[in-house]
Motif scaffolding. Structure first.
Motif, PDB file in Angstrom:
ATOM      1  N   LEU A  74     -10.219  -5.333  -2.088  1.00  0.00           N
ATOM      2  CA  LEU A  74      -8.854  -5.810  -1.848  1.00  0.00           C
ATOM      3  C   LEU A  74      -8.833  -6.828  -0.725  1.00  0.00           C
ATOM      4  O   LEU A  74      -9.592  -6.733   0.240  1.00  0.00           O
ATOM      5  CB  LEU A  74      -7.924  -4.638  -1.496  1.00  0.00           C
ATOM      6  CG  LEU A  74      -7.768  -3.543  -2.555  1.00  0.00           C
ATOM      7  CD1 LEU A  74      -6.884  -2.432  -2.022  1.00  0.00           C
ATOM      8  CD2 LEU A  74      -7.184  -4.112  -3.839  1.00  0.00           C
ATOM      9  N   GLU A  75      -7.932  -7.809  -0.880  1.00  0.00           N
ATOM     10  CA  GLU A  75      -7.723  -8.825   0.139  1.00  0.00           C
ATOM     11  C   GLU A  75      -6.305  -8.695   0.663  1.00  0.00           C
ATOM     12  O   GLU A  75      -5.341  -8.748  -0.107  1.00  0.00           O
ATOM     13  CB  GLU A  75      -7.929 -10.220  -0.462  1.00  0.00           C
ATOM     14  CG  GLU A  75      -7.888 -11.336   0.565  1.00  0.00           C
ATOM     15  CD  GLU A  75      -9.121 -11.352   1.448  1.00  0.00           C
ATOM     16  OE1 GLU A  75      -8.978 -11.682   2.642  1.00  0.00           O
ATOM     17  OE2 GLU A  75     -10.224 -11.026   0.958  1.00  0.00           O
ATOM     18  N   ARG A  76      -6.168  -8.512   1.970  1.00  0.00           N
ATOM     19  CA  ARG A  76      -4.845  -8.353   2.572  1.00  0.00           C
ATOM     20  C   ARG A  76      -4.417  -9.658   3.238  1.00  0.00           C
ATOM     21  O   ARG A  76      -5.195 -10.279   3.962  1.00  0.00           O
ATOM     22  CB  ARG A  76      -4.854  -7.209   3.595  1.00  0.00           C
ATOM     23  CG  ARG A  76      -5.104  -5.847   2.954  1.00  0.00           C
ATOM     24  CD  ARG A  76      -5.387  -4.780   4.008  1.00  0.00           C
ATOM     25  NE  ARG A  76      -5.544  -3.465   3.408  1.00  0.00           N
ATOM     26  CZ  ARG A  76      -6.661  -3.035   2.857  1.00  0.00           C
ATOM     27  NH1 ARG A  76      -7.731  -3.839   2.816  1.00  0.00           N
ATOM     28  NH2 ARG A  76      -6.744  -1.825   2.346  1.00  0.00           N
ATOM     29  N   SER A  77      -3.157 -10.047   2.993  1.00  0.00           N
ATOM     30  CA  SER A  77      -2.617 -11.255   3.598  1.00  0.00           C
ATOM     31  C   SER A  77      -1.131 -11.049   3.876  1.00  0.00           C
ATOM     32  O   SER A  77      -0.578  -9.968   3.597  1.00  0.00           O
ATOM     33  CB  SER A  77      -2.816 -12.457   2.662  1.00  0.00           C
ATOM     34  OG  SER A  77      -2.055 -12.294   1.476  1.00  0.00           O
TER      35      SER A  77
ATOM     36  N   SER B 165      -5.906   4.618   1.788  1.00  0.00           N
ATOM     37  CA  SER B 165      -6.743   3.618   2.457  1.00  0.00           C
ATOM     38  C   SER B 165      -8.153   4.141   2.681  1.00  0.00           C
ATOM     39  O   SER B 165      -9.135   3.407   2.508  1.00  0.00           O
ATOM     40  CB  SER B 165      -6.117   3.220   3.798  1.00  0.00           C
ATOM     41  OG  SER B 165      -4.847   2.617   3.607  1.00  0.00           O
TER      42      SER B 165
ATOM     43  N   MET C  20       0.826  -1.210   0.000  1.00  0.00           N
ATOM     44  CA  MET C  20       0.000   0.000   0.000  1.00  0.00           C
ATOM     45  C   MET C  20       0.859   1.258   0.000  1.00  0.00           C
ATOM     46  O   MET C  20       0.490   2.272  -0.568  1.00  0.00           O
ATOM     47  CB  MET C  20      -0.921  -0.018   1.227  1.00  0.00           C
ATOM     48  CG  MET C  20      -1.987  -1.105   1.176  1.00  0.00           C
ATOM     49  SD  MET C  20      -3.183  -0.849  -0.155  1.00  0.00           S
ATOM     50  CE  MET C  20      -4.101   0.544   0.485  1.00  0.00           C
TER      51      MET C  20
ATOM     52  N   VAL D  32      -1.111  -7.539  -0.867  1.00  0.00           N
ATOM     53  CA  VAL D  32      -2.477  -7.127  -1.176  1.00  0.00           C
ATOM     54  C   VAL D  32      -2.848  -7.633  -2.558  1.00  0.00           C
ATOM     55  O   VAL D  32      -2.083  -7.474  -3.515  1.00  0.00           O
ATOM     56  CB  VAL D  32      -2.619  -5.586  -1.135  1.00  0.00           C
ATOM     57  CG1 VAL D  32      -4.050  -5.168  -1.442  1.00  0.00           C
ATOM     58  CG2 VAL D  32      -2.204  -5.046   0.228  1.00  0.00           C
TER      59      VAL D  32
END
Length: 288
Positions: free
Chosen positions: A31-34, A16, A1, A38
């Motif tokens: 969005l998928e954060r892991s 954000s 990010m 991202v």
């Protein structure tokens, strides 16, 4: 990010907050954060292309009302195996169009292009591959491989592509070699020869299979990841090397020659791929 915020010339909290507001407006997560980073959610994948078209049209409207037309940039991912002179000609042609302000280059491995396009980390991909009729056959009994090919095919449905160059492979041989004066070599003449292998090349596996079928057994004296090194070693008399015609033209000097080999029908393609339709007109009309 953080990198994305830097590219947008805003702070990370601002970016954000903007994404959160957009997700609330659309009604779902984009969005998928892991731990890996991202990535886009299925909804994000669905929204991405229409959103980029909207941005492109807004920029076009702004340009229409200004004295100085706005020019966008192209993010190009290029495989290491793409010849430097070809890459230079491609970028020069794109910039000469006048609509692209700059070209940002990312070096990649040949198999990374699809992922970069799918994750919107590149606008276009320039890579090399073996022609369809020259690829090694795949065993039908391998169910997992079949499933992977089906998934890959589905992912590429949205991908546009264009073959820009199709060229043959041949053998670079020292000019001092006894068979260097022949126009066409045989697999028998390759048997027992010292071989220099281009490890960054897409044809290594297929070439090995062709040589095996032709009962030619050269022995490897060097494995390189540089065409310049490969050409230099051939010119020095260290061995022979299988390479595409354009690579031979760009790198072979007086100490080496390039010859076709009877029974080696490998064809290499240099392929341009993209997903966003805003590039259709530019890339479809591009020629060398």
């Amino acid at each position: 990010m953080t990198a994305a915020a830097r590219r947008c010339f805003v702070t990370q909290p601002t970016l954000s907050a903007g994404i959160a507001a957009l997700e609330q407006e659309i009604g779902g997560r984009l969005l998928e954060r892991s731990r890996r980073g991202v990535s886009l959610t299925p909804l994000g994948e669905q929204v991405l292309e229409p959103a980029r078209q909207i941005v492109h049209r807004v920029n076009a409207l702004r340009a229409a009302g200004s004295a100085e037309p706005a020019r966008q940039y192209l993010r190009l991912a290029a495989a290491r195996a793409v010849p430097g002179n070809f890459l230079s000609a491609f970028i020069g042609g794109v910039l000469a169009n006048g609509e692209i302000g700059e070209c940002r280059i990312l070096e990649m491995e040949p198999d990374e292009g699809g992922g970069l396009l799918a994750r919107a980390r590149a606008d276009a991909v320039l890579t090399t591959r073996l022609a369809l009729d020259a690829r090694a056959p795949v065993r039908r009994s391998n169910k997992n491989a079949a499933e992977k090919r089906a998934a890959k095919s589905a992912a590429q449905e949205k991908t546009r592509e264009r073959c820009l160059v199709r060229e043959p492979h041949g053998l670079a041989v020292p000019a001092s070699a006894p068979f260097a004066k022949k126009k066409m070599l045989t697999l028998a003449e390759v048997d027992g020869q010292p071989m220099i292998v281009r490890m960054h090349s897409e044809e290594t596996r297929a070439a090995t299979e062709l040589l095996r079928r032709g009962h030619a057994n050269p022995f490897v004296v060097a494995r390189v990841t540089s065409d310049e090194w490969a050409a230099g070693l051939v010119a020095a008399g260290a061995g022979v090397c299988l390479m595409p015609e354009s690579v031979a033209r760009a790198h072979l000097g007086k100490g080496a020659v390039w010859r076709r080999v009877d029974g080696v029908d490998l064809m290499r393609e240099i392929v341009l791929s993209w997903r966003d339709p805003i590039w259709d007109e530019l890339f479809s009309a591009f020629s060398f």
